[in-house]
Design a protein around this motif. Structure first.
Motif, PDB file in Angstrom:
ATOM      1  N   UNK A  71      -4.086  -3.183  13.970  1.00  0.00           N
ATOM      2  CA  UNK A  71      -5.468  -3.643  13.946  1.00  0.00           C
ATOM      3  C   UNK A  71      -6.014  -3.634  15.365  1.00  0.00           C
ATOM      4  N   UNK A 114       0.842  -1.184   0.000  1.00  0.00           N
ATOM      5  CA  UNK A 114       0.000   0.000   0.000  1.00  0.00           C
ATOM      6  C   UNK A 114       0.882   1.240   0.000  1.00  0.00           C
ATOM      7  N   UNK A 116      -7.557 -15.152   6.145  1.00  0.00           N
ATOM      8  CA  UNK A 116      -7.112 -14.542   4.889  1.00  0.00           C
ATOM      9  C   UNK A 116      -7.538 -13.089   4.729  1.00  0.00           C
ATOM     10  N   UNK A 117      -8.310 -12.590   5.662  1.00  0.00           N
ATOM     11  CA  UNK A 117      -8.685 -11.179   5.556  1.00  0.00           C
ATOM     12  C   UNK A 117      -8.029 -10.323   6.626  1.00  0.00           C
ATOM     13  N   UNK A 123      -5.568   7.743   4.176  1.00  0.00           N
ATOM     14  CA  UNK A 123      -5.612   6.283   4.264  1.00  0.00           C
ATOM     15  C   UNK A 123      -4.750   5.627   3.190  1.00  0.00           C
ATOM     16  N   UNK A 148     -13.844  -5.165   4.000  1.00  0.00           N
ATOM     17  CA  UNK A 148     -13.494  -6.286   3.139  1.00  0.00           C
ATOM     18  C   UNK A 148     -14.275  -6.132   1.851  1.00  0.00           C
ATOM     19  N   UNK A 205     -12.943  -3.454   9.442  1.00  0.00           N
ATOM     20  CA  UNK A 205     -11.806  -3.485  10.362  1.00  0.00           C
ATOM     21  C   UNK A 205     -11.536  -2.079  10.874  1.00  0.00           C
ATOM     22  N   UNK A 243      -9.769   1.021   2.249  1.00  0.00           N
ATOM     23  CA  UNK A 243      -9.616   1.843   3.439  1.00  0.00           C
ATOM     24  C   UNK A 243     -10.403   3.143   3.341  1.00  0.00           C
ATOM     25  N   UNK A 244     -10.922   3.562   4.472  1.00  0.00           N
ATOM     26  CA  UNK A 244     -11.525   4.878   4.572  1.00  0.00           C
ATOM     27  C   UNK A 244     -10.431   5.926   4.690  1.00  0.00           C
ATOM     28  N   UNK A 254      -1.211 -11.667   4.865  1.00  0.00           N
ATOM     29  CA  UNK A 254      -2.340 -12.405   5.429  1.00  0.00           C
ATOM     30  C   UNK A 254      -1.937 -13.860   5.594  1.00  0.00           C
ATOM     31  N   UNK A 284     -10.888 -10.660  -4.063  1.00  0.00           N
ATOM     32  CA  UNK A 284     -10.092 -11.497  -3.172  1.00  0.00           C
ATOM     33  C   UNK A 284     -10.487 -11.241  -1.725  1.00  0.00           C
ATOM     34  N   UNK A 285     -10.490 -12.289  -0.909  1.00  0.00           N
ATOM     35  CA  UNK A 285     -10.819 -12.086   0.509  1.00  0.00           C
ATOM     36  C   UNK A 285      -9.791 -11.206   1.220  1.00  0.00           C
ATOM     37  N   UNK A 286      -8.575 -11.162   0.666  1.00  0.00           N
ATOM     38  CA  UNK A 286      -7.547 -10.335   1.301  1.00  0.00           C
ATOM     39  C   UNK A 286      -7.713  -8.865   0.989  1.00  0.00           C
ATOM     40  N   UNK A 287      -8.508  -8.548  -0.008  1.00  0.00           N
ATOM     41  CA  UNK A 287      -8.575  -7.168  -0.462  1.00  0.00           C
ATOM     42  C   UNK A 287      -9.424  -6.339   0.499  1.00  0.00           C
ATOM     43  N   UNK A 288      -8.831  -5.263   0.971  1.00  0.00           N
ATOM     44  CA  UNK A 288      -9.550  -4.354   1.854  1.00  0.00           C
ATOM     45  C   UNK A 288      -9.473  -2.957   1.272  1.00  0.00           C
ATOM     46  N   UNK A 332     -11.977  -6.543  14.550  1.00  0.00           N
ATOM     47  CA  UNK A 332     -12.681  -6.965  13.337  1.00  0.00           C
ATOM     48  C   UNK A 332     -14.171  -6.930  13.642  1.00  0.00           C
TER      49      UNK A 332
END
Lengths: 111, 118
Positions: free
Chosen positions: B46, A36, A96-97, A42, B97, B34, B109-110, A92, B103-107, B49
């Motif tokens: 973190x 990122x 996975x999240x 953000x 998420x 999250x 962000x605000x 991850x 993808x489940x890993x993809x987040x 969740x």
């Protein structure tokens, strides 16, 4: 506990230089590594890597994952002042999240 | 697509008061959100969740009674910092998420909320 380490913590370069950022991870049941870019607010998503040895590219940025070495690098070529930011690496694992972030590398590009 | 908003972007409050921060997924439904906290020049930590319709899962060391999380709908999660103190001053960022197709890993962000407690 999952661990992500980035190096260097910070660096200063001049416009036109190439930058290589490092990220190493110790994650149980590793699934993916994400990069990122964070400027004032953000983080914005750059890359997600899941397979070893396959380079992902976006303009002047590229990244590759080495699962054998448990690491990844992010390259920025022909840097511009707009590349100045904090670059965050996250991994991850079993969940996975759930992202475990490294401390980030602060890149400053001088004109 | 996949835009996450936060409100407010900045808040200053007196010690002892409570502050509520909202996180919304604008164009997709987020069953999981999250909450992160970021200190100056440090990475994102973190905090918890948040799952729609159930209790939040807090990370070790995060006080549940201090940081109340409510995920009442598929597009809204709130973080309430109760009885805020100066040490709670920080940058709070939420993420959602991504859509099921991703993808489940993809987040996503605000933009974050800067909290300053005087």
């Amino acid at each position: 506990e999952d661990k992500v380490v980035q190096s260097p913590l910070s660096l200063v370069v001049h416009e036109g230089d190439t930058v290589t950022l490092n990220c190493s991870y110790e994650v149980t049941n590793f699934r993916s590594l994400l990069w990122y870019k964070q400027e004032k607010k953000a983080p914005t998503f750059l890359f997600m890597l899941t397979s070893s040895g396959i380079e992902k590219k976006s303009g002047r940025l590229s990244s590759i994952l080495d699962k054998k070495e448990l690491s990844s690098i992010l390259n920025i070529t022909a840097t511009q002042t707009g590349d100045s930011a904090i670059y965050l690496c996250a991994a991850t694992g079993s969940n996975d999240y759930k992202l475990s972030f490294g401390a980030g590398t602060t890149v400053t590009v001088r004109a | 697509g996949a835009v996450v908003s936060q409100h407010p972007s900045r808040v200053i409050c007196k010690s002892g008061t409570s502050v509520k921060i909202e996180c919304r997924s604008l164009d997709f439904q987020a069953t999981t959100m999250f909450w992160y906290r970021q200190f100056p020049k440090k990475s994102l930590m973190l905090m918890a969740t948040s799952n729609e319709g159930s209790k939040a899962t807090y990370e070790q060391g995060v006080e549940k009674d201090k940081f109340l999380i409510n995920h009442a709908s598929l597009t809204l999660s709130t973080l309430t910092v109760t009885s805020a103190h100066p040490e709670d001053s920080s940058f709070y960022i939420c993420s959602a998420r991504g859509p099921p197709s991703g993808s489940p890993s993809e987040q996503f962000f605000g933009p974050g909320t800067r909290l300053t407690v005087l």
